[in-house]
Motif scaffolding. Structure first.
Motif, PDB file in Angstrom:
ATOM      1  N   ILE A 139      40.651  34.278  52.949  1.00 27.63           N
ATOM      2  CA  ILE A 139      39.949  33.734  54.113  1.00 27.63           C
ATOM      3  C   ILE A 139      39.807  34.844  55.148  1.00 27.63           C
ATOM      4  CG2 ILE A 139      39.760  31.764  55.680  1.00 27.63           C
ATOM      5  CD1 ILE A 139      41.834  30.321  54.024  1.00 27.63           C
ATOM      6  N   THR A 140      39.180  35.917  54.721  1.00 25.97           N
ATOM      7  CA  THR A 140      38.849  37.051  55.576  1.00 25.97           C
ATOM      8  C   THR A 140      37.421  37.470  55.214  1.00 25.97           C
ATOM      9  OG1 THR A 140      39.518  38.840  54.069  1.00 25.97           O
ATOM     10  CG2 THR A 140      41.259  37.797  55.399  1.00 25.97           C
ATOM     11  N   THR A 141      36.950  38.564  55.803  1.00 24.52           N
ATOM     12  CA  THR A 141      35.609  39.064  55.504  1.00 24.52           C
ATOM     13  C   THR A 141      35.619  40.128  54.413  1.00 24.52           C
ATOM     14  OG1 THR A 141      35.805  40.751  57.235  1.00 24.52           O
ATOM     15  CG2 THR A 141      34.862  38.622  57.872  1.00 24.52           C
ATOM     16  N   ARG A 142      36.763  40.351  53.787  1.00 31.40           N
ATOM     17  CA  ARG A 142      36.887  41.432  52.809  1.00 31.40           C
ATOM     18  C   ARG A 142      37.069  40.873  51.402  1.00 31.40           C
ATOM     19  NH1 ARG A 142      41.151  43.148  54.445  1.00 31.40           N
ATOM     20  NH2 ARG A 142      42.628  42.807  52.750  1.00 31.40           N
ATOM     21  N   VAL A 143      36.338  41.440  50.467  1.00 30.18           N
ATOM     22  CA  VAL A 143      36.507  41.157  49.044  1.00 30.18           C
ATOM     23  C   VAL A 143      37.114  42.389  48.392  1.00 30.18           C
ATOM     24  CG1 VAL A 143      35.282  40.782  46.859  1.00 30.18           C
ATOM     25  CG2 VAL A 143      34.637  39.476  48.904  1.00 30.18           C
ATOM     26  N   CYS A 144      38.083  42.190  47.516  1.00 32.35           N
ATOM     27  CA  CYS A 144      38.703  43.301  46.796  1.00 32.35           C
ATOM     28  C   CYS A 144      38.074  43.411  45.413  1.00 32.35           C
ATOM     29  CB  CYS A 144      40.208  43.086  46.666  1.00 32.35           C
ATOM     30  SG  CYS A 144      41.084  43.104  48.241  1.00 32.35           S
ATOM     31  N   LEU A 145      37.776  44.630  45.015  1.00 26.76           N
ATOM     32  CA  LEU A 145      37.180  44.899  43.707  1.00 26.76           C
ATOM     33  C   LEU A 145      38.149  45.770  42.916  1.00 26.76           C
ATOM     34  CD1 LEU A 145      34.561  44.501  42.010  1.00 26.76           C
ATOM     35  CD2 LEU A 145      33.827  46.737  42.871  1.00 26.76           C
ATOM     36  N   ALA A 146      38.678  45.230  41.826  1.00 28.29           N
ATOM     37  CA  ALA A 146      39.684  45.934  41.030  1.00 28.29           C
ATOM     38  C   ALA A 146      39.193  46.097  39.602  1.00 28.29           C
ATOM     39  CB  ALA A 146      41.006  45.174  41.045  1.00 28.29           C
ATOM     40  N   SER A 147      39.627  47.173  38.981  1.00 31.17           N
ATOM     41  CA  SER A 147      39.324  47.391  37.573  1.00 31.17           C
ATOM     42  C   SER A 147      40.221  46.504  36.722  1.00 31.17           C
ATOM     43  CB  SER A 147      39.546  48.860  37.208  1.00 31.17           C
ATOM     44  OG  SER A 147      39.480  49.050  35.810  1.00 31.17           O
ATOM     45  N   THR A 148      39.685  46.035  35.601  1.00 28.74           N
ATOM     46  CA  THR A 148      40.496  45.247  34.677  1.00 28.74           C
ATOM     47  C   THR A 148      41.168  46.119  33.622  1.00 28.74           C
ATOM     48  OG1 THR A 148      38.559  44.851  33.267  1.00 28.74           O
ATOM     49  CG2 THR A 148      39.037  43.213  34.976  1.00 28.74           C
ATOM     50  N   ALA A 149      40.913  47.416  33.644  1.00 28.57           N
ATOM     51  CA  ALA A 149      41.544  48.328  32.683  1.00 28.57           C
ATOM     52  C   ALA A 149      43.032  48.460  32.993  1.00 28.57           C
ATOM     53  CB  ALA A 149      40.877  49.698  32.725  1.00 28.57           C
ATOM     54  N   PRO A 150      43.904  48.433  32.001  1.00 27.33           N
ATOM     55  CA  PRO A 150      45.353  48.478  32.248  1.00 27.33           C
ATOM     56  C   PRO A 150      45.802  49.734  32.984  1.00 27.33           C
ATOM     57  CG  PRO A 150      44.893  47.812  29.989  1.00 27.33           C
ATOM     58  CD  PRO A 150      43.590  48.263  30.564  1.00 27.33           C
ATOM     59  N   GLU A 151      45.161  50.866  32.733  1.00 26.45           N
ATOM     60  CA  GLU A 151      45.627  52.130  33.296  1.00 26.45           C
ATOM     61  C   GLU A 151      45.029  52.440  34.658  1.00 26.45           C
ATOM     62  OE1 GLU A 151      41.870  52.765  31.025  1.00 26.45           O
ATOM     63  OE2 GLU A 151      43.801  51.748  30.656  1.00 26.45           O
ATOM     64  N   CYS A 170      35.331  35.295  60.586  1.00 27.22           N
ATOM     65  CA  CYS A 170      35.089  34.309  59.530  1.00 27.22           C
ATOM     66  C   CYS A 170      35.862  34.656  58.266  1.00 27.22           C
ATOM     67  CB  CYS A 170      33.591  34.212  59.245  1.00 27.22           C
ATOM     68  SG  CYS A 170      32.635  33.574  60.649  1.00 27.22           S
ATOM     69  N   GLY A 171      35.726  33.807  57.265  1.00 24.07           N
ATOM     70  CA  GLY A 171      36.419  34.012  56.002  1.00 24.07           C
ATOM     71  C   GLY A 171      35.614  33.482  54.834  1.00 24.07           C
ATOM     72  N   ILE A 172      35.965  33.938  53.642  1.00 26.25           N
ATOM     73  CA  ILE A 172      35.207  33.638  52.428  1.00 26.25           C
ATOM     74  C   ILE A 172      35.955  32.593  51.597  1.00 26.25           C
ATOM     75  CG2 ILE A 172      34.376  34.618  50.247  1.00 26.25           C
ATOM     76  CD1 ILE A 172      33.994  37.280  51.754  1.00 26.25           C
ATOM     77  N   TRP A 173      35.193  31.574  51.143  1.00 33.91           N
ATOM     78  CA  TRP A 173      35.756  30.555  50.267  1.00 33.91           C
ATOM     79  C   TRP A 173      35.429  30.805  48.796  1.00 33.91           C
ATOM     80  CZ3 TRP A 173      39.511  28.260  52.335  1.00 33.91           C
ATOM     81  CH2 TRP A 173      39.475  27.707  53.612  1.00 33.91           C
ATOM     82  N   SER A 174      34.258  31.373  48.526  1.00 35.42           N
ATOM     83  CA  SER A 174      33.810  31.467  47.138  1.00 35.42           C
ATOM     84  C   SER A 174      32.976  32.729  46.938  1.00 35.42           C
ATOM     85  CB  SER A 174      32.979  30.233  46.768  1.00 35.42           C
ATOM     86  OG  SER A 174      32.528  30.282  45.437  1.00 35.42           O
ATOM     87  N   ILE A 175      33.097  33.354  45.763  1.00 36.68           N
ATOM     88  CA  ILE A 175      32.308  34.545  45.430  1.00 36.68           C
ATOM     89  C   ILE A 175      31.883  34.479  43.962  1.00 36.68           C
ATOM     90  CG2 ILE A 175      33.211  36.164  47.142  1.00 36.68           C
ATOM     91  CD1 ILE A 175      35.165  37.145  44.959  1.00 36.68           C
ATOM     92  N   ARG A 176      30.718  35.098  43.667  1.00 33.90           N
ATOM     93  CA  ARG A 176      30.248  35.208  42.289  1.00 33.90           C
ATOM     94  C   ARG A 176      29.440  36.492  42.102  1.00 33.90           C
ATOM     95  NH1 ARG A 176      33.546  32.318  41.527  1.00 33.90           N
ATOM     96  NH2 ARG A 176      33.653  30.282  40.512  1.00 33.90           N
ATOM     97  N   PHE A 177      29.648  37.139  40.944  1.00 27.46           N
ATOM     98  CA  PHE A 177      28.794  38.237  40.524  1.00 27.46           C
ATOM     99  C   PHE A 177      27.449  37.671  40.076  1.00 27.46           C
ATOM    100  CE2 PHE A 177      32.535  41.030  39.953  1.00 27.46           C
ATOM    101  CZ  PHE A 177      31.997  42.242  40.382  1.00 27.46           C
ATOM    102  N   CYS A 178      26.389  38.419  40.315  1.00 32.25           N
ATOM    103  CA  CYS A 178      25.086  38.054  39.779  1.00 32.25           C
ATOM    104  C   CYS A 178      25.006  38.502  38.318  1.00 32.25           C
ATOM    105  CB  CYS A 178      23.955  38.658  40.596  1.00 32.25           C
ATOM    106  SG  CYS A 178      23.811  40.454  40.437  1.00 32.25           S
ATOM    107  N   GLY A 179      23.925  38.116  37.641  1.00 30.87           N
ATOM    108  CA  GLY A 179      23.807  38.352  36.214  1.00 30.87           C
ATOM    109  C   GLY A 179      23.793  39.811  35.813  1.00 30.87           C
TER     110      GLY A 179
END
Length: 593
Positions: free
Chosen positions: A239-251, A275-284
């Motif tokens: 519930i902030t204005t920031r989205v975190c983007l992380a790699s799914t690779a183990p290393e 403000c804050g964010i409730w929901s996010i989605r990647f586009c196609g």
């Protein structure tokens, strides 16, 4: 915890945390007593200025027949009765026959007709073919080409998971969301400790934990997460204005912050920092993110330039859920709001900031929306305790929506604390195809989904429920199965007193008994198994992810911690009794989790 900014209109769960914290600090004596005594204490507490709750909220929370019997709860009356949404639903039955939602049993002979008596035509039904016979016919090669494909689909859609859990993963805080990747090789789980755990599920029945990423500086919880189309990145919000983007690779442990309020003074498309964010989605195509916020707006964010490029202000209240209509393109966007509407946006014509259509039918706020992925059908959950199926071809035109009288059909109840006691009702302008009832959308923003095309033929829709169950429905609204997560998990971990500070309670009462609220569910895309993500434990203070499969061996499921380690021995746990306590082992000690 920071207080919600006064100009935002959130009905989400952060307010709940602040209210409960204030109750805990100043109102230990509130719980207990008669209903009139409780409301008198509540009123005195509010008037003292120590509570964030408003008097209007208290009046609405009192409900029918409680301390404020003169309160007018609904401004406009609605038609009610058992016949307002027939089950089975005729439109849903037609969709099931169309082939768009799974296959009918083509191995049955068609009904035959006879004009042998004067009363008219007689029809003889052929019994359903058993799944064992279908499997045998497939192995013997009885069906080829298109019929073989349909047979495989028919066999798959009959394999509905059961209540028996294969295993239980325990977390020390409530779990909010969890989903398989589209290829089924990956599962993520988000919890209130601001951590996202990642699991290798290439074998859907034997998971392997491999990574945890954190959200630093979050508020209340991680609200949502979404995988990029190539499964290489996971975006998650709070519930902030920031989205975190992380790699799914183990290393790869690097995390990139995506700031939606970046350049607010120079970018009219940026989010207000309060403000804050409730929901996010990647586009196609994975190039953009769309976010729904508590200011009633949607935001489109360009990942490459790290810039919000579009702000859409079409809702009157919080946008609790967003999704794209077509997995292959970034054009159609759906948004569900606490204003009880779903709005449809076309990315190609959003420069003027207006939606292209509206879905009307819910009488309370939306908690989730999910797309079938074909650009046509969308599913929603609402606080009016219904799930609805929509067809984009039947949406209401924006001009018609703007010209009609906007009336409040809600009862003003607080879904986080109150029971919903209204009889089944129907919105006079309802444009949905099918309405599903029988589950409970309370306490939190419960999620719903379409079943996957490979493992089920898209035959079903399913939802979590605040009563600790998963409800699975045919498209025609008939119930297929109920998975009782509460029954599968009760007593599967010992009570830890330190964790009880996070227990869920509300005005007028609280409990330390084992309770379950299924918030999210994910059906594996290629295996007959689903994973449930729940608030689950003593006083709803902790969380779980459970796996349920079609051919579960039954018996007592294995229990693990978040890293899939068996941290306690079964013979140290004692036995759970119905009054919500543990019977101690002979040594009188209970192993900590």
């Amino acid at each position: 915890m920071d207080h919600q900014p006064p100009n935002s209109h959130s009905e989400g769960e952060e307010d709940e945390s602040e209210l409960e914290q204030n109750i805990g600090e100043g109102q230990e004596g509130l719980i207990g007593g008669t209903a009139h005594e409780q409301h008198a204490r509540q009123l005195a507490y509010i008037l003292s200025g120590n509570s964030p709750m408003r008097i209007g909220q208290l009046i609405f929370a009192s409900g029918t027949g409680r301390s404020f019997p003169g309160c007018q709860q609904r401004r406009v009356s609605l038609r009610s009765g058992e016949d307002i949404d027939p089950v089975p639903n005729p439109e849903g039955q037609e969709l099931m026959r169309s082939g768009e939602f799974g296959s009918d049993d083509f191995t049955k002979s068609r009904s035959w007709e006879s004009g042998g008596d004067s009363t008219g035509v007689r029809r003889k039904s052929i019994p359903n073919t058993s799944i064992s016979k279908l499997l045998l016919q497939r192995e013997l090669g009885c069906y080829t080409s298109g019929r073989e494909r349909r047979l495989n689909q028919l066999v798959a859609q009959l394999m509905v998971p059961s209540t028996d859990a294969d295993f239980i993963v325990h977390y020390d805080t409530r779990s909010y969301s969890g989903q398989f990747s589209e290829d089924g090789n990956f599962f993520y789980s988000c919890s209130q400790d601001f951590r996202v755990r990642m699991y290798d599920t290439s074998n859907p029945y034997q998971w392997k934990y491999y990574k945890t990423v954190d959200y630093i500086g979050g508020r209340w919880t991680i609200t949502d997460a979404t995988l990029s189309p190539d499964n290489r990145h996971l975006a998650y919000s709070s519930i902030t204005t920031r989205v975190c983007l992380a790699s799914t690779a183990p290393e790869d442990d690097e995390m990139h912050p995506l700031e939606f309020s970046n350049g607010r003074n120079h970018n009219r498309n940026a989010m207000d920092p309060r403000c804050g964010i409730w929901s996010i989605r990647f586009c196609g195509d994975g190039r953009e993110l769309v976010a729904g916020a508590n200011d009633g707006c949607l935001y489109v964010y360009d990942i490459e330039t790290r810039t919000p490029v579009l702000r859409l202000g079409g809702h009157e209240k919080d946008v609790n859920a967003v999704c794209y209509g077509d997995r292959a393109s970034p054009h159609i966007i759906y948004s569900g709001s606490d204003d009880a509407t779903i709005k449809v946006w076309d990315r190609r014509s959003m420069a003027d900031g207006r939606e292209v259509g509206v879905f009307v039918g819910h009488t309370e706020g939306l908690t989730y929306v999910d797309s079938k992925g074909d650009g046509r059908y969308v599913l929603s959950n609402g606080k009016d305790q219904t799930m609805k199926l929509w067809d984009i071809r039947k949406m209401m035109d924006k001009g018609k929506f703007d010209s009609m009288a906007h009336r409040n059909y809600g009862i003003g109840f607080d879904y986080r604390r109150d029971r919903y006691t209204e009889p089944p009702t129907k919105h006079p302008r309802d444009c949905s195809l099918v309405t599903y009832r029988g589950h409970s959308v309370l306490k939190t923003l419960v999620r719903c989904h379409f079943s996957p095309p490979t493992s089920t033929g898209s035959r079903y829709v399913y939802t979590g429920s605040a009563d600790g169950k998963v409800k699975i429905y045919n498209i025609d609204a008939t119930e297929v199965a109920t998975i009782d997560v509460h029954a599968a998990t009760i007593g599967s971990r010992p009570m830890v007193p330190d964790l009880m500070d996070n227990s869920y309670h509300h005005w007028g009462g609280g409990t330390t008994a084992w309770r379950t609220c299924v918030r999210d569910v994910s059906w594996h895309p290629s295996a007959p198994a689903l994973a449930t993500t729940s608030w689950n434990g003593f006083g709803l203070s902790t969380g779980t992810v459970t796996l349920h499969s079609w051919n579960s061996a039954g018996g007592k499921p294995k229990s693990y911690n978040a890293k899939l380690q068996a941290d306690f021995l079964e013979n140290d746990m004692g036995e759970y009794s119905e009054d919500g306590e543990y019977a101690e082992t002979e040594s009188g000690e209970s192993e900590g989790y």
